[in-house]
Write a protein that holds these residues in place. Structure first.
Motif, mmCIF file in Angstrom:
data_model
loop_
_atom_site.group_PDB
_atom_site.id
_atom_site.type_symbol
_atom_site.label_atom_id
_atom_site.label_comp_id
_atom_site.label_asym_id
_atom_site.label_seq_id
_atom_site.Cartn_x
_atom_site.Cartn_y
_atom_site.Cartn_z
ATOM 1 N N ALA A 82 29.494 46.124 39.462
ATOM 2 C CA ALA A 82 29.875 44.739 39.163
ATOM 3 C C ALA A 82 30.434 44.612 37.749
ATOM 4 O O ALA A 82 31.461 43.953 37.538
ATOM 5 C CB ALA A 82 28.676 43.812 39.341
ATOM 6 N N LEU A 83 29.802 45.230 36.771
ATOM 7 C CA LEU A 83 30.277 45.128 35.395
ATOM 8 C C LEU A 83 31.645 45.789 35.246
ATOM 9 O O LEU A 83 32.537 45.245 34.579
ATOM 10 C CB LEU A 83 29.253 45.747 34.436
ATOM 11 C CG LEU A 83 29.434 45.432 32.959
ATOM 12 C CD1 LEU A 83 29.515 43.930 32.695
ATOM 13 C CD2 LEU A 83 28.284 46.044 32.156
ATOM 14 N N ARG A 84 31.845 46.935 35.882
ATOM 15 C CA ARG A 84 33.174 47.584 35.853
ATOM 16 C C ARG A 84 34.227 46.652 36.437
ATOM 17 O O ARG A 84 35.317 46.504 35.882
ATOM 18 C CB ARG A 84 33.164 48.886 36.659
ATOM 19 C CG ARG A 84 32.526 50.046 35.976
ATOM 20 C CD ARG A 84 32.799 51.360 36.710
ATOM 21 N NE ARG A 84 32.468 51.362 38.124
ATOM 22 C CZ ARG A 84 31.259 51.637 38.617
ATOM 23 N NH1 ARG A 84 30.255 51.912 37.813
ATOM 24 N NH2 ARG A 84 31.058 51.647 39.930
ATOM 25 N N GLU A 85 33.938 46.052 37.578
ATOM 26 C CA GLU A 85 34.880 45.148 38.235
ATOM 27 C C GLU A 85 35.184 43.938 37.356
ATOM 28 O O GLU A 85 36.339 43.544 37.200
ATOM 29 C CB GLU A 85 34.335 44.697 39.589
ATOM 30 C CG GLU A 85 35.157 43.623 40.281
ATOM 31 C CD GLU A 85 36.552 44.071 40.701
ATOM 32 O OE1 GLU A 85 37.432 43.203 40.827
ATOM 33 O OE2 GLU A 85 36.777 45.285 40.898
ATOM 34 N N GLU A 86 34.137 43.335 36.800
ATOM 35 C CA GLU A 86 34.324 42.153 35.947
ATOM 36 C C GLU A 86 35.238 42.463 34.757
ATOM 37 O O GLU A 86 36.190 41.733 34.495
ATOM 38 C CB GLU A 86 32.969 41.658 35.418
ATOM 39 C CG GLU A 86 32.089 41.042 36.471
ATOM 40 C CD GLU A 86 30.660 40.845 35.995
ATOM 41 O OE1 GLU A 86 30.064 39.828 36.391
ATOM 42 O OE2 GLU A 86 30.130 41.698 35.246
ATOM 43 N N ILE A 87 34.935 43.530 34.052
ATOM 44 C CA ILE A 87 35.692 43.866 32.842
ATOM 45 C C ILE A 87 37.109 44.290 33.185
ATOM 46 O O ILE A 87 38.078 43.860 32.548
ATOM 47 C CB ILE A 87 34.961 44.945 32.016
ATOM 48 C CG1 ILE A 87 33.586 44.428 31.559
ATOM 49 C CG2 ILE A 87 35.799 45.388 30.820
ATOM 50 C CD1 ILE A 87 33.614 43.121 30.780
ATOM 51 N N ASP A 88 37.277 45.119 34.209
ATOM 52 C CA ASP A 88 38.614 45.569 34.599
ATOM 53 C C ASP A 88 39.484 44.388 35.030
ATOM 54 O O ASP A 88 40.618 44.235 34.566
ATOM 55 C CB ASP A 88 38.506 46.605 35.723
ATOM 56 C CG ASP A 88 39.853 47.197 36.102
ATOM 57 O OD1 ASP A 88 40.674 47.461 35.188
ATOM 58 O OD2 ASP A 88 40.102 47.404 37.303
ATOM 59 N N TYR A 89 38.974 43.541 35.893
ATOM 60 C CA TYR A 89 39.744 42.396 36.375
ATOM 61 C C TYR A 89 40.025 41.399 35.240
ATOM 62 O O TYR A 89 41.136 40.893 35.111
ATOM 63 C CB TYR A 89 39.001 41.709 37.530
ATOM 64 C CG TYR A 89 39.814 40.651 38.229
ATOM 65 C CD1 TYR A 89 40.863 41.000 39.073
ATOM 66 C CD2 TYR A 89 39.521 39.307 38.060
ATOM 67 C CE1 TYR A 89 41.617 40.024 39.728
ATOM 68 C CE2 TYR A 89 40.265 38.328 38.707
ATOM 69 C CZ TYR A 89 41.310 38.693 39.538
ATOM 70 O OH TYR A 89 42.049 37.721 40.174
ATOM 71 N N ALA A 90 39.019 41.162 34.412
ATOM 72 C CA ALA A 90 39.187 40.208 33.302
ATOM 73 C C ALA A 90 40.275 40.658 32.343
ATOM 74 O O ALA A 90 41.157 39.873 31.976
ATOM 75 C CB ALA A 90 37.868 40.026 32.554
ATOM 76 N N ILE A 91 40.217 41.908 31.923
ATOM 77 C CA ILE A 91 41.166 42.410 30.924
ATOM 78 C C ILE A 91 42.505 42.764 31.557
ATOM 79 O O ILE A 91 43.555 42.286 31.127
ATOM 80 C CB ILE A 91 40.587 43.652 30.200
ATOM 81 C CG1 ILE A 91 39.380 43.268 29.348
ATOM 82 C CG2 ILE A 91 41.666 44.314 29.337
ATOM 83 C CD1 ILE A 91 38.669 44.460 28.717
ATOM 84 N N ASN A 92 42.480 43.630 32.559
ATOM 85 C CA ASN A 92 43.706 44.266 33.042
ATOM 86 C C ASN A 92 44.465 43.466 34.085
ATOM 87 O O ASN A 92 45.638 43.745 34.324
ATOM 88 C CB ASN A 92 43.381 45.670 33.557
ATOM 89 C CG ASN A 92 42.845 46.540 32.430
ATOM 90 O OD1 ASN A 92 43.391 46.563 31.334
ATOM 91 N ND2 ASN A 92 41.751 47.235 32.690
ATOM 92 N N ASP A 93 43.844 42.460 34.689
ATOM 93 C CA ASP A 93 44.542 41.585 35.628
ATOM 94 C C ASP A 93 44.748 40.194 35.034
ATOM 95 O O ASP A 93 45.849 39.660 35.067
ATOM 96 C CB ASP A 93 43.766 41.483 36.947
ATOM 97 C CG ASP A 93 44.542 40.725 38.000
ATOM 98 O OD1 ASP A 93 45.307 41.357 38.744
ATOM 99 O OD2 ASP A 93 44.410 39.482 38.069
ATOM 100 N N GLN A 94 43.688 39.608 34.477
ATOM 101 C CA GLN A 94 43.750 38.230 33.985
ATOM 102 C C GLN A 94 44.100 38.114 32.504
ATOM 103 O O GLN A 94 44.459 37.035 32.044
ATOM 104 C CB GLN A 94 42.419 37.523 34.253
ATOM 105 C CG GLN A 94 42.089 37.392 35.727
ATOM 106 C CD GLN A 94 43.070 36.486 36.439
ATOM 107 O OE1 GLN A 94 43.156 35.302 36.134
ATOM 108 N NE2 GLN A 94 43.828 37.042 37.381
ATOM 109 N N GLY A 95 43.988 39.177 31.727
ATOM 110 C CA GLY A 95 44.307 39.132 30.291
ATOM 111 C C GLY A 95 43.370 38.245 29.492
ATOM 112 O O GLY A 95 43.772 37.667 28.477
#
Length: 186
Positions: free
Chosen positions: A94-107
């Motif tokens: 979950a933490l990997r998904e949150e951080i990856d999506y937050a930074i690399n998809d949503q900026g």
């Protein structure tokens, strides 16, 4: 959809269990609850909980069909991410998904809160973040590898500094500053 929430990312053991001996016994989850209590006790504390914007999930919910879409929905309604990063943090799915999506998809800009540090000065050596602070980034490799893609503000667990960080337009999606690592000066 208005992006006015603060998305809190924190480690909880998997499989997630919201019972008294589950999430509530995980230190990083306790820091999130501290934010909620600060807001409950002081309505001027500038925290808008993105987790409260969608309905809760149940233990045992399907990752792909329920949990992951819910995380993404909450992140899409957020103006930034508050990440609690401590020696207890682990690289959960979950933490990997949150951080990856937050930074690399949503900026989304990051406000990284270090609960084990109690002053601005304790994070720094010669005006820069200590190596021991930067070493915590490796607890979540996607954070370490992506941190330079968005502005990130690094703060100790001090309510007044966190309040300032949450109000800072440089760390909100619509008004974010240049991607880099930031901290408060001594």
């Amino acid at each position: 959809m208005a992006r006015n929430g603060n998305y809190c990312a924190f480690y909880v053991a998997e499989p997630f269990n919201s019972g008294a001996l589950g999430a509530h016994a995980t230190k990083d989850f306790c820091y999130y609850n501290l934010f909620r209590s600060w807001k409950g006790a002081d309505s001027t504390f500038p925290f808008s909980d993105s987790h409260a914007l969608t309905y809760n999930v149940r233990d045992g919910s399907n990752w792909e069909l329920t949990l992951k879409p819910r995380l993404r929905e909450r992140l899409r309604s957020s103006q930034n991410v508050v990440l609690f990063l401590s020696s207890d943090t682990a690289n959960s799915r979950a933490l990997r998904e949150e951080i990856d999506y937050a930074i690399n998809d949503q900026g989304l800009p990051l406000i990284v809160v270090y609960p084990e540090f109690k002053t601005k000065e304790s994070l720094l050596t010669n005006g820069s973040l200590k190596q021991s602070v930067k070493n915590l980034w490796s607890k979540v490799p996607v954070l370490r590898d992506s941190i330079d893609n968005v502005p990130s503000l690094h703060v100790p667990m001090v309510k007044s500094l966190i309040s300032s960080a949450l109000k800072d337009p440089d760390f909100k999606l619509s008004t974010k500053t240049t991607a880099s690592v930031y901290h408060y000066k001594i």
